[in-house]
Scaffold this active site. Structure first.
Site, PDB file in Angstrom:
ATOM      1  N   ASN A 201       0.852  -1.182   0.000  1.00  0.00           N
ATOM      2  CA  ASN A 201       0.000   0.000   0.000  1.00  0.00           C
ATOM      3  C   ASN A 201       0.894   1.240   0.000  1.00  0.00           C
ATOM      4  O   ASN A 201       2.127   1.138   0.040  1.00  0.00           O
ATOM      5  CB  ASN A 201      -0.978  -0.013   1.175  1.00  0.00           C
ATOM      6  CG  ASN A 201      -0.276  -0.083   2.528  1.00  0.00           C
ATOM      7  OD1 ASN A 201       0.787   0.499   2.725  1.00  0.00           O
ATOM      8  ND2 ASN A 201      -0.885  -0.799   3.479  1.00  0.00           N
ATOM      9  N   LYS A 203       1.452   3.546   2.254  1.00  0.00           N
ATOM     10  CA  LYS A 203       2.255   3.691   3.472  1.00  0.00           C
ATOM     11  C   LYS A 203       3.476   2.774   3.427  1.00  0.00           C
ATOM     12  O   LYS A 203       4.597   3.188   3.772  1.00  0.00           O
ATOM     13  CB  LYS A 203       1.373   3.353   4.685  1.00  0.00           C
ATOM     14  CG  LYS A 203       2.112   3.223   6.022  1.00  0.00           C
ATOM     15  CD  LYS A 203       2.664   4.553   6.490  1.00  0.00           C
ATOM     16  CE  LYS A 203       3.089   4.528   7.944  1.00  0.00           C
ATOM     17  NZ  LYS A 203       4.129   3.536   8.260  1.00  0.00           N
ATOM     18  N   GLU A 204       3.277   1.547   2.986  1.00  0.00           N
ATOM     19  CA  GLU A 204       4.388   0.588   2.918  1.00  0.00           C
ATOM     20  C   GLU A 204       5.418   1.014   1.878  1.00  0.00           C
ATOM     21  O   GLU A 204       6.632   0.897   2.098  1.00  0.00           O
ATOM     22  CB  GLU A 204       3.846  -0.808   2.602  1.00  0.00           C
ATOM     23  CG  GLU A 204       3.077  -1.419   3.778  1.00  0.00           C
ATOM     24  CD  GLU A 204       2.225  -2.609   3.395  1.00  0.00           C
ATOM     25  OE1 GLU A 204       1.812  -3.353   4.301  1.00  0.00           O
ATOM     26  OE2 GLU A 204       1.948  -2.799   2.179  1.00  0.00           O
ATOM     27  N   ASP A 271      -5.179  -8.584   2.364  1.00  0.00           N
ATOM     28  CA  ASP A 271      -5.206 -10.042   2.203  1.00  0.00           C
ATOM     29  C   ASP A 271      -6.102 -10.437   1.041  1.00  0.00           C
ATOM     30  O   ASP A 271      -5.786 -11.355   0.278  1.00  0.00           O
ATOM     31  CB  ASP A 271      -5.734 -10.706   3.486  1.00  0.00           C
ATOM     32  CG  ASP A 271      -4.832 -10.464   4.682  1.00  0.00           C
ATOM     33  OD1 ASP A 271      -3.624 -10.278   4.479  1.00  0.00           O
ATOM     34  OD2 ASP A 271      -5.339 -10.450   5.818  1.00  0.00           O
TER      35      ASP A 271
END
Length: 479
Positions: A201, A203-204, A271
């Site tokens: 995502n 943020k990652e 997921d």
């Protein structure tokens, strides 16, 4: 996009490796503040335990109808025992997941009231995967990869997915032509080198780059840089309400907007995305199509509370409702109608040639719709119309007749009927109500025995006097 490919999912076997955890929920009512401290008092009404972490990916795979073999290591404790028991109870292969006395199974407990979490406490000790488990995987790799179509690595940053364990799986999968899909965590994407796809995502991705990514140009540069440096073939950047951005072999950014839907809880959406990408890729969809389907799936699970899953029926229904697939075949219709029945929707079925659509047809559809929630209309094919009406019919070909029906707001789904009667369609779809014109009420209706056999109803509606395609054609000819 052909939804026929979705039928392949039931034949797909996934190898899943990652951090397995236990998700615990304590539900209750809050009506007062504790006299001991300024904190709410939860009056417990229900508790629930679910597979968490990589276990939620298992839930997603199983809910869609695919098979899964799990790899991983957990503690030789109560929570670890519960994970093994739960996996076995759901028919999941557990031969290659192991318990160790020096490993602690991670659990996350959420306190919930009115579908809102107000506290979560975690019991975890982050530990690197035991070296003996990696040796075990190496010694059993032939059996581990046997009959596997795709590998998912679900990295929650709890120590199981190290460079050594990830590279063991990626290299062995690549040797066998098996794609590896990564749900990443942490700043070191080098351990995922050689993977087919990775699904961070924003943020990652920002954590990898080292600063917050705000503009589209910053995202494009960061995505291309991480994909290139980590030697990952495809990078799918999940962006919440903005959907998904894909960096593929063309090394460009393609944007796929999210579906508009009420968001209740985003827990577990990542997921779902990694699961959808893995299964749809093997089913034969392109990466662009995988992104579209992942957005659809994410919109469904985010409309539910907690780490939710979706069924193939739900996915199929949402695909059709997206507008592209109002015309359905029998297989698609089964999935869609099953999903609608799960929601207690009543299905109404009617059929006809609908040559030269006119006000009489519209009146019939509006009457039929009153008998239930969903109207499915079967339209005779050109060949079927010729057999019933003669060689000069239909005036309008089947594709144009279907297009007209699909454009009607009162019609939910349209299906092409090759037979002269709807008996076979009714047998396959089992609508709650089958609607016919009042002129059939006292006649021998061929489908009536089949409808009544499974508990359906045949209902009759009034026809608009003087309105029929035949009469319209005669009037045109006479004028």
């Amino acid at each position: 996009m052909t939804v026929e490919k979705l039928k392949q999912i039931k034949n797909i076997r996934v190898l899943l490796f990652g951090d397995f955890m236990v998700d615990k929920y304590i539900y209750g009512k809050v009506s007062r503040i504790s006299p001991e401290a300024p904190v709410p008092v939860l009056q417990v009404t229900k508790t629930q335990t679910k597979l968490g972490g990589a276990g939620n990916v298992v839930n997603n795979v199983m809910a869609l109808g695919a098979k899964v073999r799990v790899l991983g290591c957990i503690g030789q404790d109560n929570d670890g025992g519960w994970i093994i028991s739960e996996l076995k109870e759901n028919g999941i292969e557990t031969n290659y997941i192991q318990q160790f006395s020096h490993v602690n199974t991670i659990s996350k407990t959420r306190l919930v009231s009115k579908n809102q979490q107000f506290l979560r406490y975690d019991e975890e000790k982050i530990q690197a995967i035991p070296r003996e488990y990696i040796a075990y995987m190496e010694n059993n790799k032939q059996e581990i990869f046997q009959d596997i179509h795709v590998v998912i690595i679900s990295d929650y940053g709890k120590g199981v997915v190290t460079e050594e364990s990830a590279q063991f799986l990626i290299s062995n999968a690549n040797e066998r032509g098996i794609p590896v899909i990564i749900d990443p965590k942490g700043k070191d994407y080098g351990k995922y080198a050689g993977a087919y796809a990775c699904t961070p995502n924003v943020k990652e991705l920002s954590d990898v780059i080292g600063h917050e990514l705000i503009t589209e140009e910053e995202l494009r540069t960061a995505g291309q840089e991480v994909k290139k440096n980590a030697q990952i073939k495809n990078l799918l950047l999940t962006r919440s309400e903005k959907g998904i951005s894909l960096f593929d072999s063309e090394d460009d950014k393609k944007d796929f907007p999210a579906l508009s839907k009420d968001v209740v809880d985003v827990t577990g959406a990542g997921d779902t995305v990694v699961c959808i990408v893995a299964l749809m890729l093997v089913a034969g969809f392109s990466m662009d199509e995988c992104c579209v389907l992942a957005n659809i799936a994410a919109s469904i699970v985010c409309s539910k509370f907690g780490a939710a899953t979706l069924s193939l029926n739900e996915l199929m229904e949402q695909i059709v409702n997206s507008g592209e697939f109002k015309l359905v075949d029998v297989t698609t219709a089964r999935y869609v109608l099953d999903s609608l029945r799960e929601k207690r929707k009543k299905i109404v079925f009617t059929n006809g040639c609908f040559d030269m659509l006119h006000a009489g047809h519209l009146a019939s559809f509006l009457q039929a719709r009153k008998y239930g929630d969903i109207l499915l209309v079967a339209v005779n094919s050109d060949e079927s119309v010729r057999r019933l009406k003669g060689e000069t019919r239909p005036v309008i070909n089947q594709n144009d007749r279907i297009a007209m029906l699909c454009a009607l707001e009162c019609v939910d789904y349209v299906i092409l009927m090759e037979d002269d009667t709807p008996i076979n369609l009714i047998k396959a779809l089992k609508p709650d109500v089958t609607v016919k014109g009042r002129d059939w009420e006292d006649k021998n209706l061929p489908e009536r025995p089949f409808v009544e056999e499974y508990g359906g109803r045949v209902c009759f509606i009034d026809l608009e006097e003087g309105l029929s395609t035949t009469n319209i054609i005669r009037k045109i000819i006479n004028e």
